[in-house]
Write a protein that holds these residues in place. Sequence first.
Motif, PDB file in Angstrom:
ATOM      1  N   LEU A  77      17.556  22.118  12.737  1.00  0.00           N
ATOM      2  CA  LEU A  77      17.154  22.507  14.081  1.00  0.00           C
ATOM      3  C   LEU A  77      18.376  22.457  14.999  1.00  0.00           C
ATOM      4  CD1 LEU A  77      14.799  23.359  15.906  1.00  0.00           C
ATOM      5  CD2 LEU A  77      14.430  20.929  16.413  1.00  0.00           C
ATOM      6  N   ASN A 119      25.252  27.428  18.545  1.00  0.00           N
ATOM      7  CA  ASN A 119      24.126  28.010  19.265  1.00  0.00           C
ATOM      8  C   ASN A 119      24.595  28.354  20.673  1.00  0.00           C
ATOM      9  OD1 ASN A 119      21.737  28.769  20.443  1.00  0.00           O
ATOM     10  ND2 ASN A 119      20.630  26.878  19.966  1.00  0.00           N
ATOM     11  N   GLN A 162      16.183  26.743  21.050  1.00  0.00           N
ATOM     12  CA  GLN A 162      16.403  26.108  19.750  1.00  0.00           C
ATOM     13  C   GLN A 162      16.227  27.114  18.613  1.00  0.00           C
ATOM     14  OE1 GLN A 162      14.983  21.591  20.013  1.00  0.00           O
ATOM     15  NE2 GLN A 162      13.315  23.032  20.363  1.00  0.00           N
ATOM     16  N   GLY A 193      19.976  22.797  18.336  1.00  0.00           N
ATOM     17  CA  GLY A 193      19.537  22.727  19.724  1.00  0.00           C
ATOM     18  C   GLY A 193      20.287  23.697  20.615  1.00  0.00           C
ATOM     19  N   LYS A 194      19.775  23.900  21.814  1.00  0.00           N
ATOM     20  CA  LYS A 194      20.418  24.827  22.737  1.00  0.00           C
ATOM     21  C   LYS A 194      21.832  24.343  23.060  1.00  0.00           C
ATOM     22  CE  LYS A 194      17.905  22.803  26.672  1.00  0.00           C
ATOM     23  NZ  LYS A 194      16.979  23.113  27.768  1.00  0.00           N
ATOM     24  N   THR A 204       7.925  23.987  17.731  1.00  0.00           N
ATOM     25  CA  THR A 204       8.624  22.769  17.358  1.00  0.00           C
ATOM     26  C   THR A 204       7.815  21.578  17.857  1.00  0.00           C
ATOM     27  OG1 THR A 204      10.840  23.754  17.352  1.00  0.00           O
ATOM     28  CG2 THR A 204      10.710  21.381  17.706  1.00  0.00           C
TER      29      THR A 204
END
Length: 460
Positions: free
Chosen positions: A420, A385, A390, A422-423, A233
């Motif tokens: 995308l 997530n 990611q 994210g965590k 990324t």
Amino acid sequence: MSFTRRQMLKGLTGLVVVGLGAGGAVRYWLGKVEDDNAGHDYELIAAPLDVELVPGFKTEAWAFGPSAPGTELRVRQGTWLRVRFINHLPVETTIHWHGIRLPLEMDGVPYVSQLPVKPGEYFDYKFRVPDAGSYWYHPHVSSSEELGRGLVGPLIVEEREPTGFQHERTLSLKNWHVDEQGAWLPFSIPREAARNGTAGRLITINGQADSVTELPAGQVVRVRLLNLDNTWTYRLNLKGNCEAKIYALDGNPVTPRPLEDEYWLGPGMRICLAIRIPEAGEEISLRDGFVRLGTLRSVPSNDAAGGWPPALPPNPIAEPDLENAEKLNFNFEWAASVSVTPDPDKPSSMWQINGQAWDITDKTCADRPIATLKKGKSYIFELKNMTQYQHPIHLHGMSFKVIASNRHDIKEPWFTDTYLLGKNERAQVALVADNPGTWMFHCHVIDHMETGLMAAIAVV
């Protein structure tokens, strides 16, 4: 859904055996076809190709055409793209057209939409491209190795009418798994697959490390940036005397807005920037965080200075009915196992969606879709997530609209095919299930996809 090779051959008239020529491989691209009676516009060859990624050393890559990343294909919005794909590799492969809304039989997923194209065979891809924008193509067979060796390429769909941009460039970003002598390193390491994914050591733009791209001074140039990497990324930013605006994300237009400090471009994602180029002789550094990826160099231009073009026209994507949409939850989870599978022919199982891990060696996985959607109905996907890493989430065959996130302020929802996540992020995307078929839904970190983070979604 589970076809034998004989059964599928009956329905795939485009799959034909061709000669490999002397030595079993051909190192050339037939290119643009000028014969109106040929039945296709491009003939694209996948074959071994020696490239110089590290100065003074040769790397034995695999390429679509005479370069890696491969030949840029261009087509106008609303017209047919007709490609005769010829496989001169020592392995079987396909082409998936990332981000294109097309019929299932053209999607390039082995044993779901077509059979793998074996060495010495060709396959005719033919479909109409409904949306303008920046897209790309790559295999969906042995993806870590085949994408890793260079089987990626840009696909540009030009707008129906002039956009106001007089100049443009396509910059394909690629991270390579090579050492200091250009020799291949492992494309996938289990302990890295259980984290962010196995990263390469060398980053190139259009196949060149430390690349220099010349752009005309005083002009507003359309720069298409494509992340064609397995894993990486990029935290994209520009340093220098320039002004830049975002015009499109992942193929779809947005209201032009300034490029902020940086934009995170995950694997499979694309961004279209308009950059006002400074006076001749000045340079702009294209960077990943603090690391310079390449240089944009201003060169003299005889053209009068140009202004900012208007916003790009929207693509004809159906608007989801949010009030009446059905909500579905998708949890992206770590499978809590990093042990290597005892079967050497099976990948490790490290990731899962809603408790289900995809097995890339099981040709029947698509027979068990994780969700079945009704054609024409609107849906909201809740993407959760539940990991510390990611995940660029990609859906084949359809585009979805990003409408909400607990990590980002979504001021203007936008259509995309890859988001995308994210965590620990929770995001909502919406779509109209308007393309019948069984479509892949997966993380585009290839390590994650090949160790479980993929599912099938059916539209009936």
